[in-house]
Design a protein around this motif. Structure first.
Motif, PDB file in Angstrom:
ATOM      1  N   TRP A  10       0.829  -1.202   0.000  1.00 45.92           N
ATOM      2  CA  TRP A  10       0.000   0.000   0.000  1.00 45.92           C
ATOM      3  C   TRP A  10       0.863   1.251   0.000  1.00 45.92           C
ATOM      4  N   ASP A  11       1.916   1.252   0.820  1.00 47.54           N
ATOM      5  CA  ASP A  11       2.836   2.393   0.819  1.00 47.54           C
ATOM      6  C   ASP A  11       3.454   2.574  -0.556  1.00 47.54           C
ATOM      7  N   GLY A  12       3.877   1.458  -1.173  1.00 49.18           N
ATOM      8  CA  GLY A  12       4.457   1.534  -2.502  1.00 49.18           C
ATOM      9  C   GLY A  12       3.465   2.001  -3.542  1.00 49.18           C
ATOM     10  N   LEU A  13       2.239   1.552  -3.445  1.00 48.30           N
ATOM     11  CA  LEU A  13       1.194   1.983  -4.377  1.00 48.30           C
ATOM     12  C   LEU A  13       0.989   3.487  -4.283  1.00 48.30           C
ATOM     13  N   ARG A  14       1.145   4.023  -3.087  1.00 48.07           N
ATOM     14  CA  ARG A  14       1.022   5.467  -2.866  1.00 48.07           C
ATOM     15  C   ARG A  14       2.330   6.208  -3.144  1.00 48.07           C
ATOM     16  N   LEU A  15       3.342   5.464  -3.624  1.00 46.90           N
ATOM     17  CA  LEU A  15       4.674   5.992  -3.937  1.00 46.90           C
ATOM     18  C   LEU A  15       5.368   6.578  -2.714  1.00 46.90           C
ATOM     19  N   ARG A  16       5.215   5.895  -1.590  1.00 51.76           N
ATOM     20  CA  ARG A  16       5.939   6.214  -0.356  1.00 51.76           C
ATOM     21  C   ARG A  16       6.914   5.089  -0.078  1.00 51.76           C
ATOM     22  N   CYS A  17       8.051   5.425   0.477  1.00 51.91           N
ATOM     23  CA  CYS A  17       9.065   4.420   0.795  1.00 51.91           C
ATOM     24  C   CYS A  17       8.486   3.403   1.774  1.00 51.91           C
ATOM     25  N   PRO A  18       8.576   2.102   1.473  1.00 53.31           N
ATOM     26  CA  PRO A  18       8.025   1.101   2.387  1.00 53.31           C
ATOM     27  C   PRO A  18       8.862   0.922   3.657  1.00 53.31           C
ATOM     28  N   ALA A  19      10.100   1.419   3.654  1.00 51.34           N
ATOM     29  CA  ALA A  19      10.957   1.271   4.829  1.00 51.34           C
ATOM     30  C   ALA A  19      10.669   2.343   5.873  1.00 51.34           C
ATOM     31  N   CYS A  20      10.719   3.609   5.451  1.00 48.09           N
ATOM     32  CA  CYS A  20      10.537   4.698   6.425  1.00 48.09           C
ATOM     33  C   CYS A  20       9.160   5.341   6.349  1.00 48.09           C
ATOM     34  N   ARG A  21       8.443   5.110   5.263  1.00 49.02           N
ATOM     35  CA  ARG A  21       7.109   5.658   5.022  1.00 49.02           C
ATOM     36  C   ARG A  21       7.093   7.184   4.918  1.00 49.02           C
ATOM     37  N   ARG A  22       8.276   7.802   4.755  1.00 48.61           N
ATOM     38  CA  ARG A  22       8.359   9.266   4.634  1.00 48.61           C
ATOM     39  C   ARG A  22       8.813   9.700   3.249  1.00 48.61           C
ATOM     40  N   GLY A  23       9.839   9.032   2.711  1.00 45.83           N
ATOM     41  CA  GLY A  23      10.417   9.435   1.434  1.00 45.83           C
ATOM     42  C   GLY A  23       9.515   9.120   0.263  1.00 45.83           C
ATOM     43  N   SER A  24       9.642   9.903  -0.771  1.00 43.67           N
ATOM     44  CA  SER A  24       8.840   9.708  -1.979  1.00 43.67           C
ATOM     45  C   SER A  24       9.589   8.830  -2.969  1.00 43.67           C
ATOM     46  N   MET A  25       8.874   7.917  -3.594  1.00 45.42           N
ATOM     47  CA  MET A  25       9.454   7.067  -4.630  1.00 45.42           C
ATOM     48  C   MET A  25       9.400   7.748  -5.995  1.00 45.42           C
ATOM     49  N   ALA A  26       8.604   8.769  -6.137  1.00 48.20           N
ATOM     50  CA  ALA A  26       8.381   9.409  -7.429  1.00 48.20           C
ATOM     51  C   ALA A  26       9.594  10.216  -7.868  1.00 48.20           C
ATOM     52  N   ARG A  27       9.877  10.143  -9.161  1.00 44.10           N
ATOM     53  CA  ARG A  27      10.887  10.988  -9.781  1.00 44.10           C
ATOM     54  C   ARG A  27      10.332  11.423 -11.124  1.00 44.10           C
ATOM     55  N   GLY A  28      10.082  12.683 -11.257  1.00 41.31           N
ATOM     56  CA  GLY A  28       9.497  13.193 -12.489  1.00 41.31           C
ATOM     57  C   GLY A  28       8.051  12.747 -12.641  1.00 41.31           C
ATOM     58  N   ALA A  29       7.578  12.805 -13.877  1.00 43.32           N
ATOM     59  CA  ALA A  29       6.181  12.466 -14.130  1.00 43.32           C
ATOM     60  C   ALA A  29       5.931  10.969 -14.208  1.00 43.32           C
TER      61      ALA A  29
END
Length: 121
Positions: A10-29
């Protein structure tokens, strides 16, 4: 084991880091970052890890398209050709529009299964 995997997906689906739940996985569009900007966990620890992301994306798309076909067949008078055009278009648009999020969900699943660390192992 199931709850941490579901939470990480779920965190990954929301593009949040699954480890810390704070960092964004998104880069660009359309892309994913290589590492979490907050904790440094890699999002693609090994080459080819996103084959699973393709499996997740195609599986979700297939379930939605099949369910949609059955619903429109039951609720409308559309012929098979019209349904084919509608649902092929929907499937293509859905998979293109959500593939990055599906990649994020796969990263979350990998994180929950392997417990990736900052060094990628």
């Amino acid at each position: 084991m199931l709850w941490p995997m579901a939470r990480a997906a779920w965190d990954g689906l929301r593009l949040r880091c699954p480890a810390c739940r704070r960092g964004s996985m998104a880069r660009g569009a359309l892309g994913l970052a290589e590492r979490c900007p907050a904790c440094g966990v890699p999002f693609e620890p090994e080459e080819g890890d996103f084959i699973g992301a393709m499996l997740v994306a195609y599986s979700v798309t297939a379930v939605l398209v099949v369910a949609g076909i059955y619903l429109t067949a039951a609720l409308t008078d559309l012929g098979p050709r019209e349904q084919l055009l509608i649902w092929c278009g929907f499937g293509a648009a859905f998979i293109v529009g959500t593939y990055r999020n599906m990649k994020g969900a796969w990263v979350g699943i990998l994180y929950a299964m392997t417990g990736l660390r900052r060094d990628g192992r």
